[in-house]
Design an enzyme around this catalytic site. Structure first.
Site, short mmCIF file in Angstrom:
data_model
loop_
_atom_site.label_atom_id
_atom_site.label_comp_id
_atom_site.label_asym_id
_atom_site.label_seq_id
_atom_site.Cartn_x
_atom_site.Cartn_y
_atom_site.Cartn_z
N GLY A 14 0.78 -1.23 0.00
CA GLY A 14 0.00 0.00 0.00
C GLY A 14 0.81 1.28 0.00
N ASP A 86 7.19 9.02 -5.31
CA ASP A 86 6.76 7.64 -5.48
C ASP A 86 7.87 6.86 -6.17
OD1 ASP A 86 4.90 5.55 -5.25
OD2 ASP A 86 4.11 5.90 -7.25
N GLU A 87 7.90 5.55 -5.95
CA GLU A 87 8.92 4.66 -6.53
C GLU A 87 10.34 5.15 -6.19
OE1 GLU A 87 7.95 1.88 -7.59
OE2 GLU A 87 5.87 2.23 -8.13
N HIS A 187 9.84 -18.43 3.46
CA HIS A 187 9.18 -18.88 2.24
C HIS A 187 9.81 -18.29 0.98
CE1 HIS A 187 5.84 -19.92 5.15
NE2 HIS A 187 6.22 -21.06 4.60
#
Length: 198
Positions: A14, A86-87, A187
């Site tokens: 998110g 962002d990013e 995992h």
């Protein structure tokens, strides 16, 4: 006091949603905000100059400026009292130094959102720089997507056409059938070892 913050998390945690929500809160307070994004992220088609940023989790979007070089494009062309990035994993050293300059010299808050590590488990350059220079680093939590596992997801895998990508390519902007899974360390290691990664 102005602050440089780095919000990081795995795929699906998110990050863009949090950026858009926080930006909206400050805009409603009458603060002039701007959102910028490295031009390397062209999932929505080749972007130059003004485009949009949107959340994949909720149906919200805002204008964003896509840049190659913060100093040459953002500093000289955009007015703002608060900056959102962002990013941020795709930032370069010079970009982060300019963000530090906004905070320390011009007293502008800068909030950066991005991945910490790539699919190989290595720090992205932008993340490494922000972990060093940010006043605050905040992890956006996510849970392991492995069945019946409720451990925190700190790693992610890339799938191309449903198969684990074993190319070791740290950056692969989505083209075609590319998906990601966020996993806990156990995992993630099991999956990469089963698929031939070392």
């Amino acid at each position: 006091m102005a602050c440089l913050k780095f919000f990081y998390g795995t795929m699906g945690s998110g990050k863009s949603t949090e950026l858009l929500k926080t930006c909206d809160i400050y805009e409603r307070k009458g603060i002039k905000t701007a959102i910028i994004k490295p031009i390397i992220d062209d999932r929505d088609g080749r972007q130059e100059g003004w485009g949009i940023i949107q959340s994949r989790l909720v149906n919200i979007s805002k204008p964003a400026y896509y840049f190659k070089n913060i100093v040459q494009e953002v500093t000289n062309n955009i007015e703002f009292d608060m900056l959102f990035v962002d990013e941020a994993q795709f930032l370069h050293h010079e970009d982060v130094q300019e963000l530090v300059n906004y905070v320390d010299k011009y007293h502008i808050d800068v909030y950066c959102y991005g991945l910490k590590t790539n699919v190989n488990g290595n720090l992205f350059l932008g993340a490494r720089e922000l972990l060093v220079y940010a006043d605050e680093c905040i992890e956006l939590k996510n849970l392991c997507q492995y069945k019946k596992c409720d451990k925190p997801a700190n790693f992610h895998l890339r799938y191309i056409d449903g198969k684990v990508d074993v190319s070791k390519n740290p950056i692969c902007i989505e083209k075609g059938n590319v998906t990601y899974a966020s996993l806990c360390r156990k995992h993630w290691l099991e999956t990469i070892n089963q698929n031939g990664k070392e």
